[in-house]
Design a protein around this motif. Structure first.
Motif, mmCIF file in Angstrom:
data_model
loop_
_atom_site.group_PDB
_atom_site.id
_atom_site.type_symbol
_atom_site.label_atom_id
_atom_site.label_comp_id
_atom_site.label_asym_id
_atom_site.label_seq_id
_atom_site.Cartn_x
_atom_site.Cartn_y
_atom_site.Cartn_z
ATOM 1 N N ALA A 173 0.799 -1.208 -0.135
ATOM 2 C CA ALA A 173 -0.058 0.249 -0.046
ATOM 3 C C ALA A 173 0.874 1.272 0.002
ATOM 4 N N GLU B 102 10.329 3.703 6.076
ATOM 5 C CA GLU B 102 10.339 2.433 6.085
ATOM 6 C C GLU B 102 11.321 1.912 6.980
ATOM 7 N N ILE C 164 9.058 4.425 12.565
ATOM 8 C CA ILE C 164 8.074 5.714 12.819
ATOM 9 C C ILE C 164 7.274 5.130 14.336
ATOM 10 N N SER D 87 4.679 -2.068 13.513
ATOM 11 C CA SER D 87 5.581 -2.276 14.751
ATOM 12 C C SER D 87 4.782 -2.005 16.026
ATOM 13 N N GLN E 19 -3.723 -3.256 4.475
ATOM 14 C CA GLN E 19 -4.375 -4.260 5.289
ATOM 15 C C GLN E 19 -4.851 -3.645 6.494
ATOM 16 N N GLY F 49 -5.446 -8.710 1.524
ATOM 17 C CA GLY F 49 -4.760 -9.109 0.315
ATOM 18 C C GLY F 49 -3.869 -8.250 -0.355
ATOM 19 N N TYR F 50 -2.921 -8.754 -1.038
ATOM 20 C CA TYR F 50 -1.828 -7.756 -1.648
ATOM 21 C C TYR F 50 -2.554 -6.640 -2.639
HETATM 22 P P1 FAD Z 1 2.952 -4.652 4.336
HETATM 23 O O1 FAD Z 1 3.134 -5.088 2.868
HETATM 24 O O2 FAD Z 1 3.312 -5.620 5.066
HETATM 25 O O3 FAD Z 1 3.676 -3.124 4.237
HETATM 26 C C1 FAD Z 1 3.908 -2.644 5.438
HETATM 27 C C2 FAD Z 1 5.396 -1.931 5.624
HETATM 28 O O4 FAD Z 1 5.341 -1.267 6.670
HETATM 29 C C3 FAD Z 1 6.239 -2.980 5.894
HETATM 30 O O5 FAD Z 1 7.463 -2.862 5.065
HETATM 31 C C4 FAD Z 1 6.854 -2.685 7.337
HETATM 32 O O6 FAD Z 1 8.266 -3.004 7.279
HETATM 33 C C5 FAD Z 1 6.445 -1.339 7.301
HETATM 34 N N1 FAD Z 1 6.349 -1.021 8.849
HETATM 35 C C6 FAD Z 1 5.618 -1.455 9.953
HETATM 36 N N2 FAD Z 1 5.806 -0.862 10.832
HETATM 37 C C7 FAD Z 1 6.394 0.446 10.683
HETATM 38 C C8 FAD Z 1 6.852 1.567 11.666
HETATM 39 N N3 FAD Z 1 6.510 1.894 12.748
HETATM 40 N N4 FAD Z 1 7.805 2.348 10.722
HETATM 41 C C9 FAD Z 1 8.082 2.253 9.667
HETATM 42 N N5 FAD Z 1 7.623 1.210 8.624
HETATM 43 C C10 FAD Z 1 6.790 0.382 9.292
HETATM 44 N N6 FAD Z 1 -2.050 -11.484 1.088
HETATM 45 C C11 FAD Z 1 -2.289 -12.201 -0.038
HETATM 46 O O7 FAD Z 1 -2.744 -11.629 -0.963
HETATM 47 N N7 FAD Z 1 -1.451 -13.299 -0.385
HETATM 48 C C12 FAD Z 1 -0.788 -13.816 0.583
HETATM 49 O O8 FAD Z 1 -0.310 -15.105 0.260
HETATM 50 C C13 FAD Z 1 -0.748 -13.340 1.850
HETATM 51 N N8 FAD Z 1 -0.045 -13.851 2.968
HETATM 52 C C14 FAD Z 1 0.123 -13.292 4.103
HETATM 53 C C15 FAD Z 1 0.920 -13.890 5.276
HETATM 54 C C16 FAD Z 1 1.205 -13.314 6.511
HETATM 55 C C17 FAD Z 1 2.256 -14.125 7.328
HETATM 56 C C18 FAD Z 1 0.788 -12.066 6.538
HETATM 57 C C19 FAD Z 1 0.787 -11.154 7.807
HETATM 58 C C20 FAD Z 1 -0.245 -11.325 5.659
HETATM 59 C C21 FAD Z 1 -0.366 -11.888 4.299
HETATM 60 N N9 FAD Z 1 -1.386 -11.355 3.327
HETATM 61 C C22 FAD Z 1 -1.459 -12.113 2.213
HETATM 62 C C23 FAD Z 1 -2.149 -10.331 3.626
HETATM 63 C C24 FAD Z 1 -1.598 -9.124 3.191
HETATM 64 O O9 FAD Z 1 -1.976 -8.770 1.909
HETATM 65 C C25 FAD Z 1 -0.074 -8.710 2.866
HETATM 66 O O10 FAD Z 1 0.201 -8.760 4.421
HETATM 67 C C26 FAD Z 1 0.242 -7.214 2.345
HETATM 68 O O11 FAD Z 1 1.601 -7.364 2.356
HETATM 69 C C27 FAD Z 1 -0.412 -6.153 3.058
HETATM 70 O O12 FAD Z 1 0.182 -5.106 2.545
HETATM 71 P P2 FAD Z 1 0.454 -3.511 3.290
HETATM 72 O O13 FAD Z 1 1.050 -2.621 2.411
HETATM 73 O O14 FAD Z 1 -0.642 -3.345 3.937
HETATM 74 O O15 FAD Z 1 1.389 -4.168 4.334
#
Ligand code: FAD
Length: 433
Positions: free
Chosen positions: A12, A31, A121, A138, A337, A343-344
């Motif tokens: 996202a 990040e 952060i 986190s 999420q 989902g991705y």
């Molecule tokens: P993320 O892609 O996790 O990105 C969040 C980012 O924020 C990370 O890079 C993290 O390092 C960073 N971050 C966190 N806290 C801080 C902070 N305080 N300061 C700075 N940076 C920070 N979805 C699917 O479609 N298929 C799958 O197979 C799937 N498998 C999953 C498996 C697991 C174990 C989990 C937990 C989730 C899964 N998901 C899956 C669900 C979800 O779609 C993914 O987690 C997706 O990556 C979410 O996107 P996002 O951008 O919200 O979070």
């Protein structure tokens, strides 16, 4: 010019940062990796896929396929990078995960309008900000978010029962009724004979479960028991628990079934139903087999499988607008999420909207809601208007789309019509932006 903060460079956050930067504004992207890793990430790359390398269906007869196509119209960096790194996967868009993350990282990090800071952060930044820290946010930031939203509106686990499209429920078998006819008839009831119960029970206790990750083991201490664990305690636990038939006599026969599975309306529109008390850790294939043994659900279209996993998310129906703005602070956006999209691709799509709207308010324009007829808009509507009490994250699916002007029984044709309308709508909408 104005600077917009984006926290988290996952699916996202990378998309949000790219959309803002492409519109000519400066982005400060924070990040924490590789300084600090999450329990599921392993690299320092943006948009690292933590599990499957598939972004799911590409075809337009699938809602997530429509979602991707809408995002292509909006120059999505996530979908463009995925298309560039696709590997053969039948009808799905699967990617070489390393190449994919490298492409996204390159396009975002090296964008002239993006400055990257590798730091955690721990305080919500001032100014226009997009929080996209994902399911494994986190701990320090989670605490801050809990203060911001109020303790009751930030969750750390997702223990959800499967959700079914109403149109796929066999209403010749299933009946509408509340227990003892108390209040308005609100539940759909799937009646079982003793033989049907036995067959279902045997399938449930022998079905394959997903192994819990080490960091997820504590979920079971939270007091929500998966249905298969309950089943393993014995048949009575089920019959006196979620499958209790008393007060649920079938109005067509006046008789009490041996067991009943209840379905509860899940969305405001009444197109989706969840299976009451059936939070589960079964593998998806096994879930489908077991659910389809429930009378009336032989052809159930499961729009969201039951899950039990670690997931940080806010109660969006309470705190978020369909523009992805935090209600109490319009300069603060949430995406990914965290907002309860699942989902991705869904995460990236919400980042896309948050990025567009963060830019708009920086430019003194009004933020926009995406039309409900689109996959992107229907998700935003769902997460911000569904029942706040039982809020659970949701995948893109056609059940979230508003009804078509005429009812179409054939599923494939109905989905095609939804897709056509969505793509037509998004084209006009993109022009209007
Ligand atoms: P993320 O892609 O996790 O990105 C969040 C980012 O924020 C990370 O890079 C993290 O390092 C960073 N971050 C966190 N806290 C801080 C902070 N305080 N300061 C700075 N940076 C920070 N979805 C699917 O479609 N298929 C799958 O197979 C799937 N498998 C999953 C498996 C697991 C174990 C989990 C937990 C989730 C899964 N998901 C899956 C669900 C979800 O779609 C993914 O987690 C997706 O990556 C979410 O996107 P996002 O951008 O919200 O979070």
């Amino acid at each position: 010019s104005k600077v917009i903060n984006v926290v988290g460079a996952g699916l996202a956050g990378s998309e949000a940062a790219f959309q803002i930067a492409e519109r000519g504004l400066q982005v400060h992207l924070y990040e924490m990796r590789p300084i600090k890793q999450t329990p599921a990430h392993h690299t320092d790359k943006f948009a690292e896929l933590v599990c499957s390398n598939s972004l799911r269906a590409n075809s337009l007869t699938n809602a997530v396929g429509v979602l991707k196509e809408e995002m292509r119209q909006l120059n999505s960096v996530i979908i463009r990078s995925a298309d560039d790194c696709a590997v053969p996967a039948g009808g799905a868009l699967a990617v070489d995960r390393h190449e994919f993350a490298a492409h996204v990282t390159d396009r975002v990090k090296n964008h002239p309008n993006v400055t990257v800071f590798h730091e955690e952060i721990t305080e919500i930044p001032e100014g226009i900000t997009v929080i996209a820290t994902g399911p494994l946010t986190s701990e320090a930031l989670s605490k801050q978010l809990q203060e911001l939203t109020g303790e009751d509106y930030l969750y750390f686990y997702d223990a959800a029962a499967p959700i079914i499209e109403k149109d796929s429920i066999n209403m010749d078998i299933v009946y509408l009724k509340s227990r003892y006819d108390k209040g308005e008839a609100a539940y759909l009831n799937c009646p079982m004979t003793e033989e049907e119960f036995e067959r279902f029970y045997e399938a449930l206790i022998s079905a394959e479960v997903v192994p819990l990750k080490e960091f997820e083991k504590e979920i079971f201490f939270e007091g929500c028991m998966p249905i298969e664990v309950m089943a393993n305690r014995g048949k009575k636990t089920m019959l006196f628990g979620p499958m209790k038939p008393v007060g649920l006599e079938d109005p067509r026969t006046g008789k009490r079934p041996f067991a009943v599975v209840q379905l509860r309306q899940d969305d405001a529109a009444g197109t989706l139903y969840n299976i009451v008390g059936f939070q589960t850790h079964l593998k998806w294939g096994a879930q489908k087999e077991v659910i389809q043994l429930i009378p009336g659900l032989e052809n159930a279209e499961i729009v969201r499988y039951g899950v039990m996993h670690r997931n940080t998310f806010i109660n969006s129906p309470k705190v978020l607008k369909a523009t992805y703005q935090f209600k109490e602070r319009p300069t603060l956006f949430f995406a990914g999420q965290m907002t309860g999209v699942e989902g991705y691709v869904e995460s990236a799509a919400s980042g896309l909207i948050a990025g567009i709207n963060a830019t708009r308010i920086a430019q003194g324009k009004n933020p926009v809601e995406f039309p409900r007829e689109t996959a992107m808009g229907s998700m935003a509507q769902y997460i911000t208007t569904t029942n706040a009490k039982n809020f659970q994250p949701m995948n893109a699916n056609f059940g979230l789309f508003p009804d078509l002007p005429v009812r179409i029984k054939a599923k494939k044709e109905r989905y095609e019509q939804h897709a056509n309308r969505a793509l037509q709508t998004i084209r006009n909408f993109v022009k209007s932006l």
